[in-house]
Design a protein around this motif. Structure first.
Motif, PDB file in Angstrom:
ATOM      1  N   GLU A   4       1.003  -1.013  -0.302  1.00 31.50           N
ATOM      2  CA  GLU A   4       0.008  -0.271   0.440  1.00 31.50           C
ATOM      3  C   GLU A   4       0.227   1.681   0.143  1.00 31.50           C
ATOM      4  O   GLU A   4       0.942   2.277  -0.996  1.00 31.50           O
ATOM      5  N   GLN A   5       1.818   1.501   0.680  1.00 33.58           N
ATOM      6  CA  GLN A   5       2.781   2.669   0.981  1.00 33.58           C
ATOM      7  C   GLN A   5       3.633   2.851  -0.754  1.00 33.58           C
ATOM      8  O   GLN A   5       3.751   3.835  -0.768  1.00 33.58           O
ATOM      9  N   THR A   6       3.898   1.902  -1.184  1.00 35.84           N
ATOM     10  CA  THR A   6       4.488   1.293  -2.534  1.00 35.84           C
ATOM     11  C   THR A   6       3.797   1.915  -3.303  1.00 35.84           C
ATOM     12  O   THR A   6       3.859   2.839  -4.707  1.00 35.84           O
ATOM     13  N   ARG A   7       2.374   1.809  -3.341  1.00 36.89           N
ATOM     14  CA  ARG A   7       1.486   2.049  -4.532  1.00 36.89           C
ATOM     15  C   ARG A   7       1.495   3.735  -4.364  1.00 36.89           C
ATOM     16  O   ARG A   7       1.036   4.788  -4.985  1.00 36.89           O
ATOM     17  N   ARG A   8       1.104   4.452  -3.405  1.00 42.70           N
ATOM     18  CA  ARG A   8       1.019   5.774  -2.865  1.00 42.70           C
ATOM     19  C   ARG A   8       2.164   6.323  -3.021  1.00 42.70           C
ATOM     20  O   ARG A   8       2.047   7.455  -3.767  1.00 42.70           O
ATOM     21  N   LEU A   9       3.050   5.742  -2.941  1.00 43.12           N
ATOM     22  CA  LEU A   9       4.973   6.165  -3.319  1.00 43.12           C
ATOM     23  C   LEU A   9       4.152   6.883  -4.664  1.00 43.12           C
ATOM     24  O   LEU A   9       5.004   7.816  -5.315  1.00 43.12           O
ATOM     25  N   GLN A  10       4.318   5.410  -5.885  1.00 40.78           N
ATOM     26  CA  GLN A  10       3.894   5.306  -7.050  1.00 40.78           C
ATOM     27  C   GLN A  10       3.014   6.693  -7.034  1.00 40.78           C
ATOM     28  O   GLN A  10       3.840   7.420  -8.716  1.00 40.78           O
ATOM     29  N   LYS A  11       1.974   6.856  -6.747  1.00 38.47           N
ATOM     30  CA  LYS A  11       1.185   7.670  -7.236  1.00 38.47           C
ATOM     31  C   LYS A  11       1.623   9.295  -7.010  1.00 38.47           C
ATOM     32  O   LYS A  11       1.618  10.347  -7.696  1.00 38.47           O
ATOM     33  N   ASP A  12       2.241   9.193  -5.665  1.00 38.33           N
ATOM     34  CA  ASP A  12       2.755  11.228  -5.652  1.00 38.33           C
ATOM     35  C   ASP A  12       4.067  10.726  -6.256  1.00 38.33           C
ATOM     36  O   ASP A  12       4.052  12.143  -7.047  1.00 38.33           O
ATOM     37  N   MET A  13       4.888  10.177  -6.692  1.00 39.27           N
ATOM     38  CA  MET A  13       5.925  10.397  -7.205  1.00 39.27           C
ATOM     39  C   MET A  13       5.355  10.613  -8.890  1.00 39.27           C
ATOM     40  O   MET A  13       5.950  10.991 -10.131  1.00 39.27           O
ATOM     41  N   LYS A  14       4.538   9.962  -9.693  1.00 39.62           N
ATOM     42  CA  LYS A  14       4.161  10.087 -10.502  1.00 39.62           C
ATOM     43  C   LYS A  14       3.382  11.963 -11.022  1.00 39.62           C
ATOM     44  O   LYS A  14       3.539  11.912 -11.406  1.00 39.62           O
ATOM     45  N   LYS A  15       2.497  11.934  -9.628  1.00 41.31           N
ATOM     46  CA  LYS A  15       1.559  13.251  -9.713  1.00 41.31           C
ATOM     47  C   LYS A  15       3.662  14.292  -9.495  1.00 41.31           C
ATOM     48  O   LYS A  15       3.373  15.636 -10.677  1.00 41.31           O
ATOM     49  N   GLY A  16       4.135  14.481  -8.773  1.00 43.40           N
ATOM     50  CA  GLY A  16       5.399  15.309  -9.206  1.00 43.40           C
ATOM     51  C   GLY A  16       5.913  15.637 -10.864  1.00 43.40           C
ATOM     52  O   GLY A  16       6.522  16.022 -10.924  1.00 43.40           O
ATOM     53  N   THR A  17       6.294  13.955 -11.089  1.00 39.21           N
ATOM     54  CA  THR A  17       6.988  14.151 -12.632  1.00 39.21           C
ATOM     55  C   THR A  17       5.947  15.156 -13.772  1.00 39.21           C
ATOM     56  O   THR A  17       6.234  15.506 -14.285  1.00 39.21           O
ATOM     57  N   ASP A  18       4.186  14.775 -13.567  1.00 42.49           N
ATOM     58  CA  ASP A  18       3.733  15.733 -14.012  1.00 42.49           C
ATOM     59  C   ASP A  18       3.913  16.862 -14.332  1.00 42.49           C
ATOM     60  O   ASP A  18       3.805  17.910 -14.931  1.00 42.49           O
ATOM     61  N   ALA A  19       4.116  17.600 -12.570  1.00 40.34           N
ATOM     62  CA  ALA A  19       4.120  18.616 -12.227  1.00 40.34           C
ATOM     63  C   ALA A  19       5.008  19.612 -13.092  1.00 40.34           C
ATOM     64  O   ALA A  19       5.642  20.587 -13.128  1.00 40.34           O
ATOM     65  N   ASP A  20       6.268  18.340 -12.803  1.00 41.57           N
ATOM     66  CA  ASP A  20       7.330  19.334 -13.573  1.00 41.57           C
ATOM     67  C   ASP A  20       7.994  19.174 -14.586  1.00 41.57           C
ATOM     68  O   ASP A  20       8.405  20.353 -15.511  1.00 41.57           O
ATOM     69  N   LEU A  21       6.770  18.636 -16.035  1.00 43.27           N
ATOM     70  CA  LEU A  21       6.812  18.366 -16.891  1.00 43.27           C
ATOM     71  C   LEU A  21       6.542  19.309 -17.692  1.00 43.27           C
ATOM     72  O   LEU A  21       6.504  19.982 -18.665  1.00 43.27           O
ATOM     73  N   ASP A  22       4.597  19.669 -16.748  1.00 42.46           N
ATOM     74  CA  ASP A  22       4.595  20.153 -16.832  1.00 42.46           C
ATOM     75  C   ASP A  22       4.933  22.236 -16.746  1.00 42.46           C
ATOM     76  O   ASP A  22       4.883  23.065 -17.571  1.00 42.46           O
ATOM     77  N   ARG A  23       5.400  22.429 -16.101  1.00 39.81           N
ATOM     78  CA  ARG A  23       6.701  23.392 -15.508  1.00 39.81           C
ATOM     79  C   ARG A  23       7.244  23.221 -16.765  1.00 39.81           C
ATOM     80  O   ARG A  23       7.720  24.846 -16.695  1.00 39.81           O
ATOM     81  N   LEU A  24       8.106  22.754 -16.822  1.00 35.81           N
ATOM     82  CA  LEU A  24       8.738  22.095 -18.247  1.00 35.81           C
ATOM     83  C   LEU A  24       8.638  23.273 -19.329  1.00 35.81           C
ATOM     84  O   LEU A  24       9.015  23.475 -19.683  1.00 35.81           O
ATOM     85  N   HIS A  25       7.050  22.693 -19.443  1.00 35.83           N
ATOM     86  CA  HIS A  25       6.763  22.495 -20.646  1.00 35.83           C
ATOM     87  C   HIS A  25       6.072  24.175 -20.565  1.00 35.83           C
ATOM     88  O   HIS A  25       6.064  25.036 -22.082  1.00 35.83           O
ATOM     89  N   CYS A  26       5.668  24.671 -19.668  1.00 32.17           N
ATOM     90  CA  CYS A  26       5.912  25.734 -19.207  1.00 32.17           C
ATOM     91  C   CYS A  26       6.558  27.161 -19.816  1.00 32.17           C
ATOM     92  O   CYS A  26       6.457  27.936 -20.426  1.00 32.17           O
ATOM     93  N   GLN A  27       7.700  26.529 -19.255  1.00 27.46           N
ATOM     94  CA  GLN A  27       8.527  27.918 -19.339  1.00 27.46           C
ATOM     95  C   GLN A  27       9.817  27.385 -21.264  1.00 27.46           C
ATOM     96  O   GLN A  27       9.828  28.898 -21.146  1.00 27.46           O
ATOM     97  N   SER A  28       9.463  26.795 -21.396  1.00 31.02           N
ATOM     98  CA  SER A  28      10.039  26.437 -23.262  1.00 31.02           C
ATOM     99  C   SER A  28       8.917  27.347 -23.828  1.00 31.02           C
ATOM    100  O   SER A  28       9.391  27.807 -24.409  1.00 31.02           O
ATOM    101  N   THR A  29       7.431  27.162 -22.990  1.00 30.51           N
ATOM    102  CA  THR A  29       6.505  28.463 -24.418  1.00 30.51           C
ATOM    103  C   THR A  29       6.653  29.212 -23.535  1.00 30.51           C
ATOM    104  O   THR A  29       6.562  30.324 -24.766  1.00 30.51           O
TER     105      THR A  29
END
Length: 65
Positions: free
Chosen positions: A36-61
């Motif tokens: 259960e902890q691994t599932r939560r961590l994976q979900k949190d990491m995906k959210k963090g990765t998606d946020a980083d990609l969105d921020r990178l995309h916004c900076q490039s635009t």
């Protein structure tokens, strides 16, 4: 007539001591909690990765303007 004290071909009933059974249940509970902890961590990491990609995309635009 022959007498056979044990029945051949029947599996023996396995007796598991209560302490072994309790240890198994405790370790199984730990495993479930870890999964259960691994599932939560994976979900949190995906959210963090998606946020980083969105921020990178916004900076490039923003640099293109």
């Amino acid at each position: 007539m022959s007498w056979i004290p044990f029945k051949i071909g029947q599996p023996k009933k396995q007796i598991v001591p209560k302490t072994v059974e309790r240890d198994f249940e405790r370790e199984y509970g730990k495993l479930q909690q870890l999964e259960e902890q691994t599932r939560r961590l994976q979900k949190d990491m995906k959210k963090g990765t998606d946020a980083d990609l969105d921020r990178l995309h916004c900076q490039s635009t923003d640099e293109g303007k």
